[in-house]
Design a protein around this motif. Structure first.
Motif, mmCIF file in Angstrom:
data_model
loop_
_atom_site.group_PDB
_atom_site.id
_atom_site.type_symbol
_atom_site.label_atom_id
_atom_site.label_comp_id
_atom_site.label_asym_id
_atom_site.label_seq_id
_atom_site.Cartn_x
_atom_site.Cartn_y
_atom_site.Cartn_z
ATOM 1 N N GLY A 94 3.667 6.166 7.718
ATOM 2 C CA GLY A 94 3.805 4.817 7.168
ATOM 3 C C GLY A 94 4.707 4.800 5.935
ATOM 4 O O GLY A 94 4.868 5.806 5.257
ATOM 5 N N HIS A 95 5.322 3.635 5.709
ATOM 6 C CA HIS A 95 6.120 3.406 4.491
ATOM 7 C C HIS A 95 7.368 4.286 4.408
ATOM 8 O O HIS A 95 7.680 5.008 5.352
ATOM 9 C CB HIS A 95 5.244 3.556 3.240
ATOM 10 C CG HIS A 95 4.058 2.647 3.285
ATOM 11 N ND1 HIS A 95 4.085 1.379 2.792
ATOM 12 C CD2 HIS A 95 2.821 2.813 3.834
ATOM 13 C CE1 HIS A 95 2.912 0.802 3.019
ATOM 14 N NE2 HIS A 95 2.140 1.649 3.648
ATOM 15 N N ASP A 96 8.056 4.185 3.279
ATOM 16 C CA ASP A 96 9.274 4.952 3.031
ATOM 17 C C ASP A 96 9.535 4.872 1.530
ATOM 18 O O ASP A 96 8.819 4.154 0.831
ATOM 19 C CB ASP A 96 10.445 4.359 3.850
ATOM 20 C CG ASP A 96 10.613 2.873 3.617
ATOM 21 O OD1 ASP A 96 10.780 2.480 2.445
ATOM 22 O OD2 ASP A 96 10.570 2.095 4.589
ATOM 23 N N THR A 100 2.063 9.190 -3.846
ATOM 24 C CA THR A 100 2.414 7.969 -3.117
ATOM 25 C C THR A 100 1.922 8.074 -1.681
ATOM 26 O O THR A 100 1.869 9.157 -1.094
ATOM 27 C CB THR A 100 3.935 7.707 -3.069
ATOM 28 O OG1 THR A 100 4.519 8.625 -2.139
ATOM 29 C CG2 THR A 100 4.583 7.867 -4.427
ATOM 30 N N GLU A 101 1.578 6.899 -1.134
ATOM 31 C CA GLU A 101 1.128 6.819 0.246
ATOM 32 C C GLU A 101 2.222 7.347 1.174
ATOM 33 O O GLU A 101 1.946 8.089 2.113
ATOM 34 C CB GLU A 101 0.795 5.361 0.575
ATOM 35 C CG GLU A 101 0.208 5.179 1.961
ATOM 36 C CD GLU A 101 0.012 3.718 2.331
ATOM 37 O OE1 GLU A 101 0.107 2.850 1.439
ATOM 38 O OE2 GLU A 101 -0.227 3.451 3.521
ATOM 39 N N ALA A 102 3.497 6.977 0.864
ATOM 40 C CA ALA A 102 4.609 7.384 1.733
ATOM 41 C C ALA A 102 4.699 8.909 1.833
ATOM 42 O O ALA A 102 4.858 9.460 2.933
ATOM 43 C CB ALA A 102 5.925 6.817 1.206
ATOM 44 N N LEU A 151 0.353 6.780 10.537
ATOM 45 C CA LEU A 151 -0.476 7.324 9.468
ATOM 46 C C LEU A 151 -0.270 6.571 8.161
ATOM 47 O O LEU A 151 0.863 6.430 7.696
ATOM 48 C CB LEU A 151 -0.140 8.807 9.264
ATOM 49 C CG LEU A 151 -0.436 9.691 10.477
ATOM 50 C CD1 LEU A 151 0.375 10.970 10.413
ATOM 51 C CD2 LEU A 151 -1.922 9.990 10.574
ATOM 52 N N HIS A 152 -1.351 6.088 7.597
ATOM 53 C CA HIS A 152 -1.330 5.407 6.303
ATOM 54 C C HIS A 152 -2.473 5.926 5.444
ATOM 55 O O HIS A 152 -3.408 6.543 5.950
ATOM 56 C CB HIS A 152 -1.521 3.898 6.487
ATOM 57 C CG HIS A 152 -0.312 3.185 7.004
ATOM 58 N ND1 HIS A 152 0.432 2.316 6.249
ATOM 59 C CD2 HIS A 152 0.281 3.223 8.221
ATOM 60 C CE1 HIS A 152 1.438 1.853 6.971
ATOM 61 N NE2 HIS A 152 1.373 2.382 8.178
ATOM 62 N N ILE A 153 -2.373 5.662 4.142
ATOM 63 C CA ILE A 153 -3.481 5.901 3.226
ATOM 64 C C ILE A 153 -3.815 4.528 2.647
ATOM 65 O O ILE A 153 -2.896 3.769 2.329
ATOM 66 C CB ILE A 153 -3.085 6.849 2.060
ATOM 67 C CG1 ILE A 153 -2.219 8.023 2.540
ATOM 68 C CG2 ILE A 153 -4.316 7.307 1.297
ATOM 69 C CD1 ILE A 153 -2.905 9.081 3.324
ATOM 70 N N ASP A 154 -5.077 4.206 2.534
ATOM 71 C CA ASP A 154 -5.450 2.884 2.029
ATOM 72 C C ASP A 154 -5.523 2.888 0.503
ATOM 73 O O ASP A 154 -5.381 3.939 -0.129
ATOM 74 C CB ASP A 154 -6.785 2.452 2.652
ATOM 75 C CG ASP A 154 -6.805 0.958 2.931
ATOM 76 O OD1 ASP A 154 -6.042 0.225 2.263
ATOM 77 O OD2 ASP A 154 -7.563 0.524 3.809
ATOM 78 N N VAL A 203 -2.218 3.600 17.781
ATOM 79 C CA VAL A 203 -3.333 3.619 16.838
ATOM 80 C C VAL A 203 -2.781 3.814 15.434
ATOM 81 O O VAL A 203 -1.855 4.592 15.225
ATOM 82 C CB VAL A 203 -4.300 4.776 17.185
ATOM 83 C CG1 VAL A 203 -5.232 5.075 16.029
ATOM 84 C CG2 VAL A 203 -5.102 4.426 18.426
ATOM 85 N N ARG A 204 -3.344 3.075 14.493
ATOM 86 C CA ARG A 204 -3.002 3.324 13.099
ATOM 87 C C ARG A 204 -4.254 3.851 12.394
ATOM 88 O O ARG A 204 -5.342 3.320 12.579
ATOM 89 C CB ARG A 204 -2.524 2.035 12.438
ATOM 90 C CG ARG A 204 -2.379 2.206 10.934
ATOM 91 C CD ARG A 204 -1.713 1.026 10.287
ATOM 92 N NE ARG A 204 -2.223 0.851 8.935
ATOM 93 C CZ ARG A 204 -1.784 -0.052 8.080
ATOM 94 N NH1 ARG A 204 -0.825 -0.879 8.452
ATOM 95 N NH2 ARG A 204 -2.311 -0.157 6.892
ATOM 96 N N VAL A 205 -4.062 4.921 11.624
ATOM 97 C CA VAL A 205 -5.178 5.487 10.864
ATOM 98 C C VAL A 205 -4.901 5.288 9.384
ATOM 99 O O VAL A 205 -3.820 5.622 8.906
ATOM 100 C CB VAL A 205 -5.305 7.017 11.083
ATOM 101 C CG1 VAL A 205 -6.679 7.488 10.669
ATOM 102 C CG2 VAL A 205 -4.986 7.411 12.496
HETATM 103 ZN ZN LIG Z 1 0.120 1.561 4.248
#
Ligand SMILES: [Zn+2]
Length: 389
Positions: free
Chosen positions: A183-185, A201-203, A256-259, A323-325
């Protein structure tokens, strides 16, 4: 982004409010006072986002705007056809697709985009009711649909078709194409936390997880593609990621993401699959999301924030089960301490690999959650492949 105020981006606000009035989410009368204008618009935008399974923030970003723009079209208000290169998009297309699906025509997923598959399904319908099969949906075709539409209501053909396709692809990881989407950039790094001298960072964390996952899945014989590198040259919208996954012909997509949350006590893992509030769901996506959720919870001890149906572009516009986690909260000191530990990230990756592996094995060969040793995967896969050849 800030809330919408009167006088903002002139035409856009007028259009946004017009669509909301059309959907019955705003009163049709003249606009109220300046304070009330902002609050009223935001309330209506939130109600719309809730209804569409979008992120509920009351603000009109690009994804909400596209959904609003599409929502203004009612089936029958315009002739639908396959426009090239820019396909017609809208609520009317989605309604048409859902009707065709109910009648057993193969339009794929009801994504609101009038593409080649929808045009083919319309042509097939036209042939069967004795109309010229031009694949366009004008007044005559609309009438025929109106007359027949209510009589033929089946189960959920998309759902069944997706499961069938998946089953036919066989219980084998080797050669399957899996798209892993960090996820993200760097241009939109997602959640960012400064912790002493360290900046998380989440990215970056999402990319690290993706790179680890890529290695493990490749070792298990899958063909793995990442949607981006560690530092892409340009921002990468979810729309572009979905297109890329479709072009690659992925069998599965894992994003893949981090909340994160303003409240540091918010923590845990959640998974998302394609589905709407009225019960239309990607059954394979739902199963994969459930497996990923279960394995991560059992293997890492992250709080279980459950599996949810969403209509996000990445889930809706991808043709494969997706699927997104959201692996933990970067803003939670507890989750963050775990996430910055590379061994913990390996455990998360083990859990995802085990979930993917379970997707491709028949239920009777299933083993208890949390008990698959990833290093044994290759042998199991090889044995499985031999047994099914
Ligand atoms: Zn995200």
């Amino acid at each position: 982004m800030r809330p919408i105020r009167r006088g903002d981006r002139g035409r856009a606000v007028t259009e946004i409010r017009a669509v909301l009035v059309g959907l019955g989410l705003l009163p049709a009368g003249g606009p109220p006072g300046a304070d009330e204008f902002e609050a009223e618009t935001e309330r209506a935008v939130r109600a719309f986002q809730q209804d569409r399974g979008l992120n509920v923030d009351g603000q009109v970003g690009p994804e909400t705007w596209r959904a609003l723009d599409a929502a203004r079209w009612r089936l029958g208000a315009r002739t639908l056809y396959q426009a090239i290169p820019d396909p017609l998009i809208g609520e009317d297309v989605r309604t048409l697709q859902e009707r065709l699906l109910e009648m057993g025509y193969d339009v794929g997923r009801a994504d609101g985009v009038y593409g080649a598959r929808t045009a083919r399904a319309v042509a097939q319908f036209q042939r069967e009711v004795g109309l010229p099969p031009d694949g366009a949906c004008g007044p005559h075709t609309m009438n025929a649909l109106r007359r027949l539409g209510r009589k033929v209501v089946g189960g959920r053909p998309t759902l069944l078709r997706e499961s069938d396709a998946f089953r036919q692809s066989g219980p084998n990881l080797v050669g399957k194409v899996i798209v892993v989407d960090p996820g993200h950039d760097p241009f939109d790094p997602g959640f960012v936390v400064q912790d002493g001298t360290m900046r998380w960072t989440e990215a970056d964390l999402a990319y690290d997880l993706a790179a680890r996952l890529e290695g493990r899945l490749a070792a298990a014989g899958m063909r793995v593609h990442l949607t981006r590198g560690p530092a892409p040259a340009a921002p990468l919208a979810d729309l572009t990621r979905a297109d890329l996954a479709n072009e690659l012909g992925g069998d599965l997509l894992i994003s893949l993401h981090i909340d994160g949350h303003a409240n540091p006590e918010a923590e845990g893992v959640a998974t998302y699959h394609y589905g709407t509030a009225n019960g239309v769901t990607s059954s394979v996506g739902e199963r994969l999301a459930g497996l990923v959720q279960r394995e991560i919870v059992v293997r890492t001890g992250l709080r279980n924030c459950q599996t949810h149906a969403k209509t996000w572009e990445l889930l809706r516009l991808t043709r494969m089960p997706a699927v997104r986690v959201d692996v933990g909260y970067l803003t939670s000191p507890t989750d963050r301490a775990r996430l910055i530990d590379p061994r913990f990230r390996d455990r998360v990756v083990d859990a995802i690999v085990a979930a993917v592996q379970r997707m491709y094995f028949p239920v009777e060969e299933d083993v208890p959650t949390g008990s698959i040793d990833v290093s044994e995967l290759r042998a199991m896969v090889a044995a499985g492949a031999a047994a099914h050849d």
